[in-house]
Design an enzyme around this catalytic site. Structure first.
Site, PDB file in Angstrom:
ATOM      1  N   HIS A  72       0.845  -1.195   0.000  1.00  0.00           N
ATOM      2  CA  HIS A  72       0.000   0.000   0.000  1.00  0.00           C
ATOM      3  C   HIS A  72       0.879   1.242   0.000  1.00  0.00           C
ATOM      4  CE1 HIS A  72      -3.912  -1.968   1.723  1.00  0.00           C
ATOM      5  NE2 HIS A  72      -3.448  -2.575   0.649  1.00  0.00           N
ATOM      6  N   TYR A 201      -9.583   4.866   7.401  1.00  0.00           N
ATOM      7  CA  TYR A 201      -9.807   5.183   8.814  1.00  0.00           C
ATOM      8  C   TYR A 201     -10.843   6.294   8.874  1.00  0.00           C
ATOM      9  CZ  TYR A 201      -5.404   2.727   9.905  1.00  0.00           C
ATOM     10  OH  TYR A 201      -4.412   1.791  10.051  1.00  0.00           O
ATOM     11  N   PRO A 293      -4.719  -0.490  18.722  1.00  0.00           N
ATOM     12  CA  PRO A 293      -4.478  -0.989  17.361  1.00  0.00           C
ATOM     13  C   PRO A 293      -4.491   0.078  16.267  1.00  0.00           C
ATOM     14  CG  PRO A 293      -6.691  -1.573  18.096  1.00  0.00           C
ATOM     15  CD  PRO A 293      -5.995  -0.975  19.273  1.00  0.00           C
ATOM     16  N   LYS A 297       0.623  -0.892  15.073  1.00  0.00           N
ATOM     17  CA  LYS A 297       2.050  -0.925  15.424  1.00  0.00           C
ATOM     18  C   LYS A 297       2.459  -2.143  16.258  1.00  0.00           C
ATOM     19  CE  LYS A 297       3.284   2.846  13.456  1.00  0.00           C
ATOM     20  NZ  LYS A 297       3.649   2.519  12.081  1.00  0.00           N
ATOM     21  N   TYR A 385       3.323   6.352  10.198  1.00  0.00           N
ATOM     22  CA  TYR A 385       2.508   5.212   9.775  1.00  0.00           C
ATOM     23  C   TYR A 385       3.373   4.140   9.101  1.00  0.00           C
ATOM     24  CZ  TYR A 385      -1.629   2.699   8.231  1.00  0.00           C
ATOM     25  OH  TYR A 385      -2.578   1.719   8.049  1.00  0.00           O
TER      26      TYR A 385
HETATM   27  C1  PHB Z   1      -6.215  -4.922  10.547  1.00  0.00           C
HETATM   28  O1  PHB Z   1      -6.232  -5.148   9.336  1.00  0.00           O
HETATM   29  O2  PHB Z   1      -6.556  -5.776  11.374  1.00  0.00           O
HETATM   30  C2  PHB Z   1      -5.786  -3.580  11.003  1.00  0.00           C
HETATM   31  C3  PHB Z   1      -5.341  -2.667  10.076  1.00  0.00           C
HETATM   32  C4  PHB Z   1      -4.957  -1.414  10.485  1.00  0.00           C
HETATM   33  C5  PHB Z   1      -5.017  -1.070  11.818  1.00  0.00           C
HETATM   34  C6  PHB Z   1      -5.458  -1.981  12.755  1.00  0.00           C
HETATM   35  C7  PHB Z   1      -5.839  -3.246  12.348  1.00  0.00           C
HETATM   36  O3  PHB Z   1      -4.664   0.181  12.187  1.00  0.00           O
END
Ligand code: PHB
Ligand code: APR
Length: 391
Positions: A72, A201, A293, A297, A385
């Site tokens: 990505h 997000y 989460p 990280k 990130y």
């Molecule tokens: C996930 O795909 O489980 C996932 C992706 C991004 C995050 C947290 C979890 O920030």
């Protein structure tokens, strides 16, 4: 039984460390409380920083990752229905993240363990470190009713947040720092195509939502929920409705609904225990620190810890220098605290806090608008990130 490094816990921290030490010619034995199916089956995040991708390749474990990992170059943010993209690669001079589930990473690590002579003892009950202050530490456990003992030079506590290693550091030495968030994440896995080729997000009045994936045919979605909520109250229909509402029209229009095959609620916590070394015991990964989460990280931090720890132990055995061992805790914590800050900040930016007022909400909205319009703010987000460098 004797080894050079006893590793407690066969999660990502313990297994990456075992593979790294094996490569360097340092003897190690991993003691794991559960069986392989349990450890491999746990559903966790799946966004790998370059540090983690590089390590997989350095260990010659990157075959499936190269074929199946989804690179990505950007990520997306929705602020009250409006979507904007952060072009991480363009902003950072080429850095990307790779989406590849932690379960896949664990499978690759376990599959390669036996052929490479990485020893993992499963179903080890009552694992306990001893004499960590002395030059001759050892670990005991029980297996099939028989008491066992492993003598070693060092112990690596890689046994996660609920493990026993951290508690072996005397209470007057260990300092802990914690933030518990007043909400959780309700996560769903479904075999439907993701709504976007990248992650989304979303900050919405009703709470945070995240669109993620495991493969081109498997989606991973989350919505922020109250801590007291029960999974039984979340039918698939209710979940999809709430997700679509929070993702906003643009993304919601591309959501494919389908039956979920995994649904669970996880609390959010920030936690750090310092120092990460006491005597001959080292902590790595979730045993030492937890991040919420948001930003994914957790596993990446476990990886950076054990890269540093493996370097330190290798220096000890191969170069006869203890500089790395003595510097491990400070070096690891310097990176840990930066990731803690980012995960805390990104959580604060994107979630609804039941205990906060209208002013705080306005601050969130203003900050999101600022990020949307500022290359500097986007670069700050992007460089965190994709993962800060290991120094
Ligand atoms: C996930 O795909 O489980 C996932 C992706 C991004 C995050 C947290 C979890 O920030
Ligand atoms: N004895 C032996 N093994 C133990 C003990 C114990 N007393 N307690 C826990 N373990 C094992 C667990 O069964 C687990 O397999 O230690 C392992 C710890 O693994 P994780 O919790 O995954 O922690 P870590 O390896 O540090 O990985 C951190 O991966 O699982 C994610 O959310 C986690 O993203 C974070 C990252």
């Amino acid at each position: 039984m004797r080894t050079q490094v006893a590793i407690i816990g066969a999660g990502p921290a313990g297994l990456f460390l075992a593979h790294l030490l094996r490569r360097a010619g340092v003897d190690a034995v991993v003691l794991e409380r559960r069986d392989r199916a349990y450890v491999e089956g746990r559903v966790r995040a799946g966004v790998l920083e370059q540090v983690t991708v590089d390590l997989m390749h350095r260990l010659d474990l990157g075959g499936r990752l190269r074929a199946e990992g989804m690179v990505h170059t950007g990520t997306n943010i929705v602020a009250d229905g409006q979507l904007f993209r952060i072009d991480m690669a363009e902003l950072t001079g080429g850095s990307t993240v790779t989406v590849y589930g932690q379960q896949e990473v664990m499978k690759d690590l376990f599959d390669a363990a036996e052929p490479r002579g990485v020893t993992v003892i499963f179903d080890a009950e009552d694992v306990a470190p001893h004499d960590i202050d002395s030059a001759r530490p050892y670990v005991t456990w029980r297996q099939d009713g028989v008491e066992r003992r492993l003598d070693c030079d060092f112990i690596a506590g890689c046994d996660g947040y609920h493990g026993i290693s951290r508690a072996a550091i005397p209470a007057d030495v260990l300092k802990t720092f914690e933030r518990v968030y007043p909400f959780g994440w309700l996560g769903v896995l479904a075999d439907v195509p993701p709504c976007d080729h990248e992650l989304i997000y979303s900050n919405h009045e009703r709470g945070f939502a995240l669109a993620s994936m495991r493969s081109p045919t498997r989606s991973r979605y989350y919505v922020q929920c109250g801590l007291g909520e029960r999974i039984e109250d979340w039918s698939d229909d209710r979940f999809w409705d709430e997700l679509c509402l929070r993702l906003g029209d643009e993304a919601a229009g591309r959501v494919t609904r389908g039956a979920s095959f995994e649904k669970s609620i996880a609390p959010l916590r920030s936690f750090v225990g310092e120092p990460m070394r006491h005597g001959r015991l080292f902590l790595a990964g979730d045993a030492a620190h937890i991040v919420p989460p948001t930003g994914a990280k957790g596993m990446n931090l476990a990886v950076s810890d054990v890269v540093m720890l493996a370097e330190a132990l290798t220096e000890h055995y191969l170069d006869g220098s203890d500089a790395g061992i003595d510097g491990y805790s400070a070096r690891a914590l310097a990176r840990v605290w930066k990731a803690e800050r980012f995960s805390w900040w990104f959580t604060g930016l994107t979630h609804r806090f039941p205990d906060r007022d209208g002013f705080d909400r306005k601050m969130q909205v203003a900050e999101l608008a600022y990020i949307r319009g500022s290359r500097a703010a986007q670069l700050t987000l992007a460089e965190n990130y994709v993962g800060l460098p290991l120094v």
